[in-house]
Design an enzyme around this catalytic site. Structure first.
Site, PDB file in Angstrom:
ATOM      1  N   CYS A 108       0.837  -1.252  -0.215  1.00 56.80           N
ATOM      2  CA  CYS A 108       0.213   0.055  -0.001  1.00 56.80           C
ATOM      3  C   CYS A 108       0.935   1.377  -0.116  1.00 56.80           C
ATOM      4  CB  CYS A 108      -0.933   0.046   1.351  1.00 56.80           C
ATOM      5  SG  CYS A 108      -1.751  -1.594   1.376  1.00 56.80           S
ATOM      6  N   GLN A 109       1.888   1.080   0.762  1.00 60.47           N
ATOM      7  CA  GLN A 109       2.716   2.384   0.960  1.00 60.47           C
ATOM      8  C   GLN A 109       3.551   2.347  -0.284  1.00 60.47           C
ATOM      9  OE1 GLN A 109       2.587   4.886   3.079  1.00 60.47           O
ATOM     10  NE2 GLN A 109       4.263   5.531   1.837  1.00 60.47           N
TER      11      GLN A 109
END
Lengths: 159, 166
Positions: B60-61
């Site tokens: 996600c990051q």
């Protein structure tokens, strides 16, 4: 252990300590002239019975709110006039429906009520900045943030 | 898993919570958690909702948020009014994630799907987290909705995938 390790440990303790011991106690109210709103009905009553009301939307866990509280209290002590100019504080955690009504999205936010509704205040010489939002015709619509100078200027303009 | 698909209407009563970004006022203000009535807001906007299993988690990051940050102008060019990231994390974590990614304004809003209410209602959850998915809502109608079932892939929900469908 080396000195640098001691220093590192002290540094970490400092950072952690600040967070752990951060002040979350209720922000003290030193002025007897500030209405401490606890319900929406009380809020409606205050803005209905005073021509001008300066409202401070705050939370106990918000450091800028804590910082500006004494300024707000002092303004109330100096300038409150029953029926004409009142000062009220709304704790958004305890009275959350009122903040939502007026689109409050950051704290502290100062709104200026005249005859029951938020109204822009004409302040001579105030320069627009991040914390001061102006209406279309240059009046101060609200103050977002602990801007002491702006708050004092607006209150003075209400006198 | 039912989910949503292109052509559906966006469900009513969907609400998220978020902390409004305070941008340059960060030092003198505290953001206040507010409710975002998604169903209402989406009726007159074109919005991309991106759900991630968790804020700060590796894929996600590293890929997901960055793909949207890099493609914001392209998305705006295709008429997208708002990008909203949601996750099962609470609104304070989401706000911190937004700040950690350098988002100081409302170009991308980071919201909490409080209690997984929305994601559960469409069946796109896995345990305590949402699946990785993207939904494009155009004035109340779902234009695109898909999940990434392959772990660590953003092939269906990344910005490029969404752009190709706009």
């Amino acid at each position: 252990m080396e000195t640098s390790t001691y220093l590192l440990i002290l540094f970490v303790l400092f950072i952690v300590g600040r967070a752990v011991f951060a002040d979350r106690s209720p922000i003290p109210e030193t002025s007897g002239k500030v209405f401490k709103i606890t319900t929406a009905a009380e809020f409606d009553a205050v803005v209905a019975s005073n021509t001008h009301v300066v409202v401070d939307f705050y939370a106990d866990w918000c450091p800028p709110c804590r910082a500006i509280a004494p300024v707000f209290s002092e303004l109330a002590d100096s300038h409150a006039q029953a029926g004409r100019l009142a000062f009220a504080k709304v704790n958004v955690d305890h009275v959350n429906n009122v903040a939502g009504r007026y689109g409050v999205s950051a704290m502290p936010t100062f709104l200026f009520f005249e005859k029951g509704s938020p109204t822009g205040v004409a302040v001579q010489g105030i320069r627009p900045r991040q914390s001061v939002s102006l209406t279309g015709d240059g009046r101060v619509d609200r103050i977002r943030g602990a801007d002491k100078a702006a708050l004092q200027a607006v209150v003075e303009a209400l006198l | 898993m039912p989910g949503l698909k292109a052509g559906d209407s966006f469900p009513e009563g969907v609400k998220f919570t978020y902390v409004a970004p305070t941008g340059q006022l960060d030092l003198t203000t505290c953001g206040l958690p507010i409710k975002y009535d998604a169903s209402e807001e989406f009726k007159n906007k074109k919005v991309v909702i991106v759900a991630v299993p968790g804020a700060f988690t590796p894929t996600c990051q590293e890929q997901h948020v960055t793909s949207y940050l890099a493609n914001l102008d392209n998305l705006k060019a295709k008429g997208v009014d708002q990008v909203v990231f949601i996750a099962s994390n609470d609104h304070f974590v989401m706000a911190a994630w937004g700040k950690a990614n350098g988002v100081k304004d409302d170009s991308i809003l980071f919201m909490s799907d409080t209690g997984l209410a929305f994601s559960k209602s469409i069946g796109w959850t896995k345990g305590d987290r949402t699946l990785r998915y993207a939904i494009v809502v155009d004035h109340g109608k779902v234009v695109y909705a898909d999940t990434d079932d392959v772990p660590k892939s953003i092939g269906k929900s990344g910005a490029e995938a969404v752009l190709s469908k706009l």
